[in-house]
Design a protein around this motif. Sequence first.
Motif, mmCIF file in Angstrom:
data_model
loop_
_atom_site.group_PDB
_atom_site.id
_atom_site.type_symbol
_atom_site.label_atom_id
_atom_site.label_comp_id
_atom_site.label_asym_id
_atom_site.label_seq_id
_atom_site.Cartn_x
_atom_site.Cartn_y
_atom_site.Cartn_z
ATOM 1 N N UNK A 361 53.983 14.597 20.283
ATOM 2 C CA UNK A 361 55.053 15.307 20.986
ATOM 3 C C UNK A 361 55.028 16.759 20.543
ATOM 4 N N UNK A 362 55.832 17.555 21.242
ATOM 5 C CA UNK A 362 56.053 18.937 20.830
ATOM 6 C C UNK A 362 54.743 19.709 20.677
ATOM 7 N N UNK A 363 53.898 19.599 21.705
ATOM 8 C CA UNK A 363 52.669 20.374 21.695
ATOM 9 C C UNK A 363 51.561 19.802 20.845
ATOM 10 N N UNK A 364 51.467 18.467 20.758
ATOM 11 C CA UNK A 364 50.347 17.850 20.056
ATOM 12 C C UNK A 364 50.611 17.436 18.631
ATOM 13 N N UNK A 365 51.865 17.332 18.232
ATOM 14 C CA UNK A 365 52.195 16.909 16.861
ATOM 15 C C UNK A 365 52.211 15.378 16.769
ATOM 16 N N UNK A 366 51.404 14.768 15.887
ATOM 17 C CA UNK A 366 51.424 13.304 15.740
ATOM 18 C C UNK A 366 52.803 12.824 15.308
ATOM 19 N N UNK A 367 53.276 11.764 15.954
ATOM 20 C CA UNK A 367 54.623 11.243 15.699
ATOM 21 C C UNK A 367 54.545 10.037 14.773
ATOM 22 N N UNK A 466 72.063 20.749 13.864
ATOM 23 C CA UNK A 466 71.106 20.986 12.781
ATOM 24 C C UNK A 466 69.698 21.233 13.303
ATOM 25 N N UNK A 467 69.582 21.493 14.617
ATOM 26 C CA UNK A 467 68.267 21.721 15.209
ATOM 27 C C UNK A 467 67.342 20.524 15.017
ATOM 28 N N UNK A 468 67.909 19.339 15.173
ATOM 29 C CA UNK A 468 67.185 18.080 15.025
ATOM 30 C C UNK A 468 67.295 17.332 16.351
ATOM 31 N N UNK A 469 66.218 16.711 16.788
ATOM 32 C CA UNK A 469 66.253 15.945 18.031
ATOM 33 C C UNK A 469 66.932 14.596 17.809
ATOM 34 N N UNK A 470 67.366 13.994 18.911
ATOM 35 C CA UNK A 470 67.999 12.670 18.874
ATOM 36 C C UNK A 470 67.289 11.767 19.875
ATOM 37 N N UNK A 471 67.034 10.507 19.474
ATOM 38 C CA UNK A 471 66.350 9.545 20.330
ATOM 39 C C UNK A 471 67.218 8.287 20.445
ATOM 40 N N UNK A 472 67.668 7.934 21.656
ATOM 41 C CA UNK A 472 68.525 6.750 21.813
ATOM 42 C C UNK A 472 67.728 5.453 21.676
ATOM 43 N N UNK A 473 68.423 4.396 21.213
ATOM 44 C CA UNK A 473 67.813 3.070 21.034
ATOM 45 C C UNK A 473 68.736 2.023 21.650
ATOM 46 N N UNK A 515 71.214 8.369 29.561
ATOM 47 C CA UNK A 515 71.573 9.777 29.737
ATOM 48 C C UNK A 515 71.467 10.609 28.460
ATOM 49 N N UNK A 516 71.359 9.967 27.305
ATOM 50 C CA UNK A 516 71.252 10.714 26.051
ATOM 51 C C UNK A 516 69.811 11.092 25.719
ATOM 52 N N UNK A 517 68.851 10.594 26.478
ATOM 53 C CA UNK A 517 67.463 11.000 26.271
ATOM 54 C C UNK A 517 67.317 12.465 26.662
ATOM 55 N N UNK A 518 66.572 13.223 25.872
ATOM 56 C CA UNK A 518 66.539 14.669 26.047
ATOM 57 C C UNK A 518 65.138 15.177 26.385
ATOM 58 N N UNK A 519 65.106 16.338 26.989
ATOM 59 C CA UNK A 519 63.839 16.931 27.402
ATOM 60 C C UNK A 519 62.902 17.237 26.235
ATOM 61 N N UNK A 520 63.399 17.753 25.079
ATOM 62 C CA UNK A 520 62.465 18.047 23.972
ATOM 63 C C UNK A 520 61.683 16.835 23.483
ATOM 64 N N UNK A 521 62.210 15.614 23.705
ATOM 65 C CA UNK A 521 61.505 14.396 23.276
ATOM 66 C C UNK A 521 60.811 13.698 24.448
#
Length: 590
Positions: A361-367, A466-473, A515-521
């Motif tokens: 994600x984020x331009x080729x960063x291994x997750x 805090x400039x941190x992404x959020x991922x719903x589960x 709806x909580x899924x975001x574009x940065x992720x």
Amino acid sequence: DELHACGTDYVHPAFETVMHPTPPRRTGGKPTSTPPTTQKTVSHADLKKVYKFNKTPSTSATVAKTVYSMGDGSSYATRSYFQDEYTLRGGSRGRGGGPYIDDEYADVRPTIYFCGCWWSKLQLGLVIVLFVASLLSMFAIGLFVGQIELRHSNKYNQMGGGTFGNNSGSGNSVPGTVYLSPSPTAQVVTVTTPGETPAPTPTPTGTSPTTSPAPTDKPSASPTFLPPPPSDFTVGVFYYPWHADDFHRDDGYVREVMGHSPKLGEYDDRDPAIIAQHLAWSRESNIRLWVTSWWGPGSREDTTTLNNILTHDNLGDHKISLFYETTGLIKHGNPDNLARVTTDMKYICENYFTHPNYYTMDGGRPVIALYLTRLVERWGNGMLEEMLLLMRSTAAEYGYNIYIMGDHAFNVPQRGAHEIAGLKVLDAVFNYDVYGSIPNKIHAGEDGVEFYRKNQLLWKNLAEQSNCDYIPVVSPGYNDRAVRIENDHPPVSRRLTTDSPHGSLFEALLRVMLPMATEPTNHLILVNSFNEWHEDSQIEPAVGLDTTEPEEYTMGVDYIGYGTLYLEILRQMTVNYDEMVNGAFGKFSH
């Protein structure tokens, strides 16, 4: 600009420009004149902070800084990065009245305005009218097509080894078909397979497990693979490659006790035919990512993922990411155990990150996902910060800037964003334990789903501060009584309420969490789980007869052999979300 790293603001001297102390507004319209531009080369060392940084330039980044004069007398600065496209996050979240650079304006350029005369305004009006008309037409067509798919999406007859249209479940419908009712909260599946008559329900005795029924379908070594349906969401599942030839060391699972089993039987997940069927089901249900449980180099999870999944002929463009089982690898309160983090990361860099199917994600960063980071933070002594620093620095030696998402967003936030270390040092947070975050057991109810939604929204807001992404589960249900009976955890039914159909809890959670899924992720949402049978959180197809026995394990909750019900719900909700929620079939609001 500012870098959010370890909760502090950082402004490089190259950015010392007159800037508005609060976010600039568009009031005042366009720049008053052609903006001056200066360029300055800034080294990577100047830009990088210890814990959290984004892309890693190989040498340096050329920064073009532009100062715009706004119509209200204020000014703001933007910047663009060339060569390595080094991007600083958090520009839109300036704090404490410090210098502010809004990423929203980073691509602003001098604009030619053409509304100076009446005919230009007329042209603009016509363009707007045509644009609105086209949107309305597309919406009407999409709604019509979506409802057609809702009624016919179960007629899948081309997939080898069992399809969405060939199930074992419960109900009194045409044999071998899954039907979706007009309301997506009333999903039902059939009880029979074509040409079969159900056997009498087995009667379990005491705590002795009964013999699981034979699977209704044998997987094909080469099922027909259909492409994933178009979707705005990236759907991932927690996947457990630990079954091998003893179905995870014969640890047991509650459906075994009640006479149910996986549709494929108690399989060996190293079998190419099993993997092929799991991949086919995943594609059909819009799953594009497996987050695979990982217990260290040489573990059965490691060898199955490396030697059987990542080498599979039908892997295609399906993605894999590792779920680092943190508390199983690093023990409580022993800082010496952190030494293994370096060894583990070297192994992962050498064996996983180089694979083209490893998820980035984020331009080729291994997750990489980490289990129970919230617990590691509670251990204190800066263990979480040190663990992540070791992971990042080790990966950086191999040229990787890893994206770390942590299991941190549990239940109700107890502290503010500035007090939660995980939000400062993780790239994203998620909540693995959906069960523990819903207060109502047995039946979660609509109030339980709303409780989960509100608290996860709080976590999302804290993360963004805090400039941190959020991922719903989301999760379909839970029952770990066959493996942790001594803990006496009550189950959570897959019915939302007593009168709701099977699958209604899963659907209700998808409604409020998507709806909580975001574009940065990449609009990523995770499902717990694909095949964690010990905790009965799996969405993998199951077979068996309707039962509430033995009550010691079910606590009165009824269970069915649900077939592919949950795969179908997942597909419908992630492909036809707007139609399912806002159309004629919708019940819950979000």
